[in-house]
Design a protein around this motif. Structure first.
Motif, PDB file in Angstrom:
ATOM      1  N   ASP A  40       0.828  -1.211   0.000  1.00  0.00           N
ATOM      2  CA  ASP A  40       0.000   0.000   0.000  1.00  0.00           C
ATOM      3  C   ASP A  40       0.862   1.261   0.000  1.00  0.00           C
ATOM      4  OD1 ASP A  40      -2.236  -1.581   0.024  1.00  0.00           O
ATOM      5  OD2 ASP A  40      -2.594  -1.391   2.176  1.00  0.00           O
ATOM      6  N   ASP A  41       1.966   1.209   0.731  1.00  0.00           N
ATOM      7  CA  ASP A  41       2.842   2.382   0.843  1.00  0.00           C
ATOM      8  C   ASP A  41       3.843   2.488  -0.307  1.00  0.00           C
ATOM      9  OD1 ASP A  41       1.518   2.862   3.194  1.00  0.00           O
ATOM     10  OD2 ASP A  41       3.138   2.191   4.509  1.00  0.00           O
ATOM     11  N   GLY A  42       3.901   1.446  -1.154  1.00  0.00           N
ATOM     12  CA  GLY A  42       4.842   1.479  -2.275  1.00  0.00           C
ATOM     13  C   GLY A  42       6.287   1.602  -1.809  1.00  0.00           C
ATOM     14  N   VAL A  43       6.665   0.790  -0.809  1.00  0.00           N
ATOM     15  CA  VAL A  43       7.997   0.916  -0.203  1.00  0.00           C
ATOM     16  C   VAL A  43       9.106   0.673  -1.220  1.00  0.00           C
ATOM     17  CG1 VAL A  43       9.576  -0.070   1.504  1.00  0.00           C
ATOM     18  CG2 VAL A  43       7.207   0.410   2.130  1.00  0.00           C
ATOM     19  N   TYR A  44       8.943  -0.355  -2.075  1.00  0.00           N
ATOM     20  CA  TYR A  44      10.013  -0.661  -3.033  1.00  0.00           C
ATOM     21  C   TYR A  44      10.221   0.501  -4.001  1.00  0.00           C
ATOM     22  CZ  TYR A  44      12.689  -2.831  -6.774  1.00  0.00           C
ATOM     23  OH  TYR A  44      13.656  -3.095  -7.721  1.00  0.00           O
ATOM     24  N   LYS A  45       9.146   1.054  -4.512  1.00  0.00           N
ATOM     25  CA  LYS A  45       9.268   2.181  -5.445  1.00  0.00           C
ATOM     26  C   LYS A  45       9.833   3.412  -4.747  1.00  0.00           C
ATOM     27  CE  LYS A  45       5.619   0.637  -8.594  1.00  0.00           C
ATOM     28  NZ  LYS A  45       4.283   0.921  -9.164  1.00  0.00           N
ATOM     29  N   ALA A  46       9.431   3.618  -3.498  1.00  0.00           N
ATOM     30  CA  ALA A  46       9.955   4.752  -2.740  1.00  0.00           C
ATOM     31  C   ALA A  46      11.462   4.608  -2.518  1.00  0.00           C
ATOM     32  CB  ALA A  46       9.232   4.864  -1.397  1.00  0.00           C
ATOM     33  N   LEU A  47      11.897   3.390  -2.281  1.00  0.00           N
ATOM     34  CA  LEU A  47      13.325   3.133  -2.094  1.00  0.00           C
ATOM     35  C   LEU A  47      14.098   3.401  -3.382  1.00  0.00           C
ATOM     36  CD1 LEU A  47      15.493   2.192  -0.130  1.00  0.00           C
ATOM     37  CD2 LEU A  47      15.022  -0.166  -0.818  1.00  0.00           C
ATOM     38  N   ARG A  48      13.524   2.992  -4.524  1.00  0.00           N
ATOM     39  CA  ARG A  48      14.187   3.272  -5.806  1.00  0.00           C
ATOM     40  C   ARG A  48      14.333   4.779  -6.022  1.00  0.00           C
ATOM     41  NH1 ARG A  48      14.966  -0.708  -4.977  1.00  0.00           N
ATOM     42  NH2 ARG A  48      16.999   0.290  -4.867  1.00  0.00           N
ATOM     43  N   LYS A  49      13.298   5.509  -5.664  1.00  0.00           N
ATOM     44  CA  LYS A  49      13.337   6.957  -5.824  1.00  0.00           C
ATOM     45  C   LYS A  49      14.368   7.576  -4.889  1.00  0.00           C
ATOM     46  CE  LYS A  49      10.305  11.012  -5.879  1.00  0.00           C
ATOM     47  NZ  LYS A  49       8.907  11.501  -5.674  1.00  0.00           N
ATOM     48  N   ALA A  50      14.433   7.067  -3.654  1.00  0.00           N
ATOM     49  CA  ALA A  50      15.373   7.626  -2.670  1.00  0.00           C
ATOM     50  C   ALA A  50      16.819   7.337  -3.046  1.00  0.00           C
ATOM     51  CB  ALA A  50      15.061   7.049  -1.289  1.00  0.00           C
ATOM     52  N   ALA A  95      20.116  -0.496  -5.274  1.00  0.00           N
ATOM     53  CA  ALA A  95      20.165  -1.944  -5.498  1.00  0.00           C
ATOM     54  C   ALA A  95      18.795  -2.467  -5.909  1.00  0.00           C
ATOM     55  CB  ALA A  95      20.659  -2.658  -4.243  1.00  0.00           C
ATOM     56  N   PRO A  96      18.423  -2.297  -7.176  1.00  0.00           N
ATOM     57  CA  PRO A  96      17.134  -2.818  -7.641  1.00  0.00           C
ATOM     58  C   PRO A  96      17.160  -4.338  -7.743  1.00  0.00           C
ATOM     59  CG  PRO A  96      18.397  -1.983  -9.494  1.00  0.00           C
ATOM     60  CD  PRO A  96      19.195  -1.645  -8.253  1.00  0.00           C
ATOM     61  N   TYR A  97      15.977  -4.934  -7.718  1.00  0.00           N
ATOM     62  CA  TYR A  97      15.886  -6.388  -7.865  1.00  0.00           C
ATOM     63  C   TYR A  97      14.701  -6.728  -8.739  1.00  0.00           C
ATOM     64  CZ  TYR A  97      15.175 -11.323  -6.742  1.00  0.00           C
ATOM     65  OH  TYR A  97      14.982 -12.684  -6.812  1.00  0.00           O
ATOM     66  N   VAL A  98      14.980  -7.323  -9.896  1.00  0.00           N
ATOM     67  CA  VAL A  98      13.930  -7.743 -10.828  1.00  0.00           C
ATOM     68  C   VAL A  98      13.899  -9.267 -10.837  1.00  0.00           C
ATOM     69  CG1 VAL A  98      13.156  -7.761 -13.223  1.00  0.00           C
ATOM     70  CG2 VAL A  98      14.183  -5.690 -12.257  1.00  0.00           C
ATOM     71  N   ASP A 599      16.401   0.627 -14.384  1.00  0.00           N
ATOM     72  CA  ASP A 599      17.215   0.656 -13.165  1.00  0.00           C
ATOM     73  C   ASP A 599      18.388  -0.313 -13.225  1.00  0.00           C
ATOM     74  OD1 ASP A 599      15.667   2.551 -11.977  1.00  0.00           O
ATOM     75  OD2 ASP A 599      14.476   1.167 -10.795  1.00  0.00           O
ATOM     76  N   LEU A 600      18.336  -1.270 -14.164  1.00  0.00           N
ATOM     77  CA  LEU A 600      19.364  -2.301 -14.230  1.00  0.00           C
ATOM     78  C   LEU A 600      20.524  -1.863 -15.115  1.00  0.00           C
ATOM     79  CD1 LEU A 600      17.089  -5.469 -14.559  1.00  0.00           C
ATOM     80  CD2 LEU A 600      17.940  -4.356 -12.488  1.00  0.00           C
ATOM     81  N   ASP A 828       5.413   6.988  12.881  1.00  0.00           N
ATOM     82  CA  ASP A 828       5.170   7.874  11.730  1.00  0.00           C
ATOM     83  C   ASP A 828       6.428   8.120  10.898  1.00  0.00           C
ATOM     84  OD1 ASP A 828       2.489   8.252  12.599  1.00  0.00           O
ATOM     85  OD2 ASP A 828       3.205   9.738  14.055  1.00  0.00           O
ATOM     86  N   ALA A 829       7.441   7.273  11.082  1.00  0.00           N
ATOM     87  CA  ALA A 829       8.729   7.552  10.432  1.00  0.00           C
ATOM     88  C   ALA A 829       8.936   6.786   9.132  1.00  0.00           C
ATOM     89  CB  ALA A 829       9.864   7.233  11.396  1.00  0.00           C
ATOM     90  N   GLY A 830       7.916   6.067   8.639  1.00  0.00           N
ATOM     91  CA  GLY A 830       8.099   5.299   7.415  1.00  0.00           C
ATOM     92  C   GLY A 830       8.757   3.961   7.690  1.00  0.00           C
ATOM     93  N   SER A 831       9.114   3.270   6.613  1.00  0.00           N
ATOM     94  CA  SER A 831       9.644   1.912   6.744  1.00  0.00           C
ATOM     95  C   SER A 831      11.093   1.911   7.185  1.00  0.00           C
ATOM     96  CB  SER A 831       9.526   1.173   5.406  1.00  0.00           C
ATOM     97  OG  SER A 831      10.166  -0.080   5.469  1.00  0.00           O
ATOM     98  N   VAL A 832      11.434   0.915   7.999  1.00  0.00           N
ATOM     99  CA  VAL A 832      12.822   0.723   8.425  1.00  0.00           C
ATOM    100  C   VAL A 832      13.719   0.414   7.237  1.00  0.00           C
ATOM    101  CG1 VAL A 832      12.614  -1.766   8.827  1.00  0.00           C
ATOM    102  CG2 VAL A 832      14.264  -0.442  10.161  1.00  0.00           C
ATOM    103  N   HIS A 833      13.123  -0.122   6.167  1.00  0.00           N
ATOM    104  CA  HIS A 833      13.916  -0.541   5.015  1.00  0.00           C
ATOM    105  C   HIS A 833      14.303   0.620   4.096  1.00  0.00           C
ATOM    106  CE1 HIS A 833      13.414  -4.620   6.301  1.00  0.00           C
ATOM    107  NE2 HIS A 833      12.107  -4.462   6.351  1.00  0.00           N
ATOM    108  N   MET A 834      13.932   1.824   4.480  1.00  0.00           N
ATOM    109  CA  MET A 834      14.398   3.012   3.764  1.00  0.00           C
ATOM    110  C   MET A 834      15.705   3.533   4.347  1.00  0.00           C
ATOM    111  SD  MET A 834      12.060   3.597   1.439  1.00  0.00           S
ATOM    112  CE  MET A 834      12.393   5.283   0.966  1.00  0.00           C
ATOM    113  N   LEU A 835      16.116   2.993   5.492  1.00  0.00           N
ATOM    114  CA  LEU A 835      17.256   3.541   6.220  1.00  0.00           C
ATOM    115  C   LEU A 835      18.595   3.119   5.620  1.00  0.00           C
ATOM    116  CD1 LEU A 835      16.015   2.882   9.872  1.00  0.00           C
ATOM    117  CD2 LEU A 835      15.723   4.953   8.497  1.00  0.00           C
ATOM    118  N   GLU A 836      19.625   3.878   5.963  1.00  0.00           N
ATOM    119  CA  GLU A 836      21.007   3.556   5.602  1.00  0.00           C
ATOM    120  C   GLU A 836      21.823   3.419   6.889  1.00  0.00           C
ATOM    121  OE1 GLU A 836      22.776   6.261   2.780  1.00  0.00           O
ATOM    122  OE2 GLU A 836      20.794   6.809   1.996  1.00  0.00           O
ATOM    123  N   LEU A 837      22.944   2.756   6.789  1.00  0.00           N
ATOM    124  CA  LEU A 837      23.840   2.675   7.937  1.00  0.00           C
ATOM    125  C   LEU A 837      24.379   4.058   8.270  1.00  0.00           C
ATOM    126  CD1 LEU A 837      25.973  -0.538   7.262  1.00  0.00           C
ATOM    127  CD2 LEU A 837      23.969  -0.283   8.728  1.00  0.00           C
TER     128      LEU A 837
END
Length: 955
Positions: A40-50, A95-98, A599-600, A828-837
């Motif tokens: 619903d939040d489009g996390v994968y697409k948001a990550l590609r954009k980020a 790092a896209p994944y198809v 993206d590849l 309210d901070a979004g997905s943890v999977h958007m984070l970087e080290l």
């Protein structure tokens, strides 16, 4: 202190951790909801954009077959790939994944045929378009099923737009790659023995074959010598030994070792020729008993002197083919390891046989049909003969079967026994034995130099632009071996494995005799036998398949594809399809280089599959790319071993020892599978079973509780509470230094793709350094210190730093749990999977000093434990401890040691051992520590009295 204060209940003054994060995970129920939220939040697409514009990392997905539910091997493979993608994203890379699926070939065709058989319907009577449509529908159904199963594992990727080898654009891309081979002269049609499945009626690639132990009939057959430069050999018999009696009907010669020595021995009134060193075992098989005095050595001959010797076939009385002479030919491959040192040659059914006979002008006869039976017009054992079963039928080859019976009747069978155990190739799909069968096939030559720019009529500048590979003029084998040397392999032994395979592999057999696949889109001139190379024709073919898929390659479209310049009656339209390994080997072209997935990029940074793909996808991709582009399609190759049952045996439904990942997710959740997959040493074969999974679940619970403690301990933490590292106690600085070491180690693990070390290092740090050490020591400070104290604030500051680091480290492993933990603290901070080290704060600490202290702490705890078991004391707080002064690092006071050991008073002694006694002190009614300053149980120590007074004053 007053009597009233000593009786007060202080529990409401203790700062216990509070959190809504549940101890019970409930992953099977919770994970699907998290998945739905990601979609619903489009996390994968948001990550590609980020990550757009960042350094790119491309893992190219090797396509599984779309023909059934996923198994535990799929789960391991996809989790490893997901961990690669997620950890690279943690480093800030794009790092896209198809994901993709292999949709053609026998796995799907075989399943559709099985459906036909149940309906008593003959596949060969079904119109080919209808059959392909059913194959396409079958594959599409399983693509949908597997996609949801992979997503359920928490695999992130372009699930709405995967690649499918059966998509018209993919089929056109595969055809375009094939035509590149044709245009550069890297295709030829030839008759060679190839591995053939009589059950599936098609040629097989090496990667489609598995070896199983079988018991075969072994026979010794005598061929009478009718001509020889050595006169005394005439009338003797050259004896061959074989485990494939069915090949005797197509024998055309015998091979000898020119460097071997041969003996003529007498047996049963006949003279027999066998190699020196083989006569004893050979004669034993014939039934020779030395005690009878029968038989013996007649003479010896050099192998090289056998040149010019001719035998006749045991069935020569049938005339025709069988009456033709059988020459003895020198073969370097002949040894004395087994048999008689003489090898019968059937060029239809052996690679050495074919090559040696071809060199002497002896051609194959093509007498065995696609179903493994002899031709109807063959002089011996025709298919109309009721005795003629399939050549892979054990009864057909049995000692009393038709071949042995006829040879025995002819007086040529010296021995026959069904007791020879050996490894034999089988089709990995049908599990049936395969044979070597010589048929006309299409090949890619491994040792033919490719077209140079000059030969292609292309300018050097065009060659440099990539129209002609930089490797032009080299053989495909040489280019592939050169590229293997440039490629990083994980583990490193993979380089030698694939290198030896490429070094010794025969020409690539491209053709298959099936219906469901990409056609070999070639027109062959009926007069010259040459295939047509015309860029305009090729373009029409590619465009037609792009529009209508593989059905565009049909007789009704043939003339339109040829165009006005050619007449269809002058050309043969090839009806074979491509080896599916060519399909998947071309994915780098129609996926990585396609505008469909911008993206590849190519070459890929990594290919990751099981170790069996050294002879499969890794190799076919390498050969395809080297032939068309002059370089490998990948920079690195990672291989994993196979998942075995808990007892180390191969998983088998018949043994009942399989582990279904779908059922595991129903019982435990996907994060448990992920934790298992990323904890094992995947570079080797590894194990899974109920008890192993229980252990993984226990490990998970410890990790979950560690995060739960941190969430509770960090309740209400804000930036105003943060303490600078320079103001922190030494223990906090030590923990930050350990975190820094962990961070460096995990980053190296990401570079090394060492997820076993990554996960275990993370788990050990959270369990041993945090839960069992740091948290255990500092819980007193958290619970009982004043909220504004520097020491408590320092602890919470470090907890916050730990939380932000650990949630990121855990995210690629526990994808669902980490999201739940992150969302609990930051809803309210979004997905943890958007984070970087993030960088870890630098902290100076004498690690050696602390390691010495931790060793002493272990000794203290071991000394206390017997008293706890005996219930002499209830906890370490009631223990008064004496420790060797020599074991205490400099700078630690007795009070420091009591805090770190979580005991009562600590005394430094002269003895080498740790001693423990009951503390005589009274227990504080709030922190429960036993201290001299507490007058009687229930009173408060100085610290607690100060904190409680401050709380009472502010109430």
């Amino acid at each position: 202190m007053s009597e009233e204060s000593s009786k007060r209940d202080y529990r409401d003054t203790v700062f216990l951790p509070k959190t809504d994060f549940p101890m019970k995970a409930g992953l099977p129920q919770k994970e699907p909801g998290i998945l739905a939220r990601w979609e619903d939040d489009g996390v994968y697409k948001a990550l590609r954009k980020a990550r757009a514009g960042r350094e790119k990392f491309v893992l190219h997905d090797g396509p599984p077959y779309a023909n059934g539910n996923i198994h535990i091997g799929h789960a391991l493979n996809k989790v490893l790939k997901d961990a690669v993608v997620r950890t690279q994203s943690l480093l800030g890379r794009d790092a896209p994944y198809v994901p993709g699926w292999d949709c053609h070939g026998l796995p799907i065709e075989w399943k559709v045929e099985e459906k036909y058989k149940k309906k008593k319907r003959n596949k060969d009577e079904v119109p080919v378009r209808e059959f392909r449509r059913e194959c396409r529908e079958y594959a599409a159904e399983w693509v949908g099923v597997q996609r949801e199963q992979f997503k359920r594992l928490g695999i992130t990727g372009e699930w709405d737009k995967p690649y499918l080898t059966m998509a018209p654009a993919a089929e056109a891309g595969i055809v375009a790659e094939l035509l590149k081979f044709a245009e550069s002269g890297q295709l030829y049609r030839g008759a060679k023995p190839v591995m053939w499945s009589p059950v599936e009626k098609t040629a097989l690639a090496e990667a489609e074959v598995e070896y199983e132990d079988i018991t075969s009939t072994q026979i010794d057959v005598a061929f009478e010598i009718v001509e020889s430069p050595i006169e005394e050999l005439v009338g003797a018999h050259a004896v061959i030994w074989t485990t494939t009696p069915w090949t005797i009907p197509v024998n055309q010669a015998l091979a000898y070792g020119p460097d071997l020595s041969y003996d003529v021995v007498e047996w049963n009134g006949k003279r027999m020729l066998v190699a020196f060193g083989c006569q004893a075992e050979s004669m034993k098989r014939w039934g020779y008993e030395p005690t009878t005095g029968e038989g013996g050595l007649v003479g010896s001959i050099k192998g090289s002197d056998l040149a010019g010797t001719i035998c006749r076939h045991p069935m020569h009385h049938l005339g025709g083919f069988f009456a033709e002479p059988r020459p003895l030919l020198a073969g370097d491959f002949v040894t004395t390891d087994s048999g008689t040192g003489l090898v019968h040659m059937a060029p239809d059914h052996g690679e050495d046989d074919f090559d040696l006979c071809k060199a002497h002008g002896i051609n194959p006869k093509f007498v065995v049909d696609a179903d493994g039976r002899y031709r109807e017009d063959w002089e011996w054992l025709p298919r109309t003969d009721a005795r003629n079963g399939s050549v892979i039928n054990p009864k057909f080859n049995a000692p009393d079967g038709p071949i042995c019976s006829d040879l025995r009747e002819a007086g040529a069978l010296l021995s026959a026994s069904a007791d020879y155990e050996h490894s034999y190739p089988h089709s990995w799909r049908s599990k049936a034995k395969v044979i070597y069968r010589c048929t006309p096939q299409w090949f890619v030559p491994m040792d033919k130099p490719s077209v140079t720019p000059a030969e292609a009529g292309v300018s050097e500048s065009s060659a440099e632009s990539g129209e002609i590979p930089a490797s032009a003029g080299m053989t495909l084998r040489d280019v592939a071996l050169s590229e293997i040397d440039k490629t990083r392999f994980v583990p490193a032994k993979g380089k030698n494995r694939i290198g030896s395979m490429v070094e010794g592999r025969p020409d690539w057999v491209l053709s298959r005799q099936r219906a469901w696949g990409v056609p070999i889109t070639l027109f062959v001139d009926r007069k010259t036998g040459e295939y047509l190379v015309d860029p305009a024709v090729n373009q029409r073919i590619v465009e037609a398949i792009m529009a209508d898929g593989v059905d565009a390659w049909s007789e009704e479209n043939a003339q339109a594809l040829l165009g006005a310049s050619y007449k269809l009656e002058d050309y043969e339209m090839i009806g074979d399809i491509l080896d599916v390994w060519f399909d998947s080997g071309s994915t780098h072209a129609f996926v990585l280089e396609s505008d469909n997935w911008p993206d590849l990029q190519s070459p890929a940074d990594l290919y990751l599959e099981g170790s069996d793909q050294h002879r499969g996808w890794f190799q076919s991709s390498l050969l395809e790319s080297c032939a068309t582009r002059g370089h490998a399609p990948y920079k690195s190759v990672l291989t994993h071993g196979f998942t075995m049952a808990a007892d180390g045996r191969k998983m088998s439904k018949s043994l009942g020892n399989t582990v279904d990942p779908l059922k595991v997710m129903e019982e435990y959740g996907a994060d448990i599978i992920r934790l298992w997959a990323l904890s094992v040493d995947y570079t080797e074969d590894h194990r899974i079973g109920p008890e192993i999974l229980k252990g993984v679940a226990d490990q998970y619970r410890k990790l979950r509780n560690t995060f739960r403690y941190m969430l509770g301990a960090l309740g209400g933490f804000d930036e105003n509470e943060r303490v600078d590292v320079s103001e922190m106690p030494e223990l906090e600085r030590y923990m930050l230094s350990l975190l820094g070491e962990l961070d460096a180690k995990l980053r190296q693990c990401i570079h090394d793709y060492d997820f076993n070390a990554y996960t275990r290092s993370l788990v050990d740090f959270m369990n041993e350094d945090l839960s069992a050490f740091f948290f255990d020591i500092r819980k007193d400070r958290l619970y009982c210190d004043a909220p504004g104290s520097v020491e408590r604030r320092a602890y919470r500051t470090v907890l916050d730093t730990l939380f932000h680091a650990l949630i990121r480290y855990a995210a690629p492993v526990l994808v669902f749990t980490s999201e739940e933990v992150w969302g609990t603290r930051y809803p309210d901070a979004g997905s943890v999977h958007m984070l970087e080290l993030e960088p870890i704060p630098a902290a100076d600490a004498n690690s050696d000093r602390w390691e010495k202290l931790r060793d002493l702490r272990e000794r203290v705890m071991e000394a206390i434990e017997p008293l706890r078991r005996e219930k002499t004391i209830r906890s370490g707080l009631e223990a008064e401890v004496t420790v060797p002064a020599s074991a205490v690092p400099e700078g630690f006071s007795a009070e420091d040691l009591a805090t770190l050991f979580i005991t009562g008073e600590v005394t430094l002694g002269d003895a080498d051992e740790v001693s423990v006694t009951n503390s005589p002190d009274a227990k504080c009614g709030r922190c429960w520590r036993l201290l001299p300053e507490v007058e009687e149980d229930g009173d408060l120590c100085n610290r607690c009295e100060s904190v409680v007074a401050e709380m009472d004053a502010s109430a």
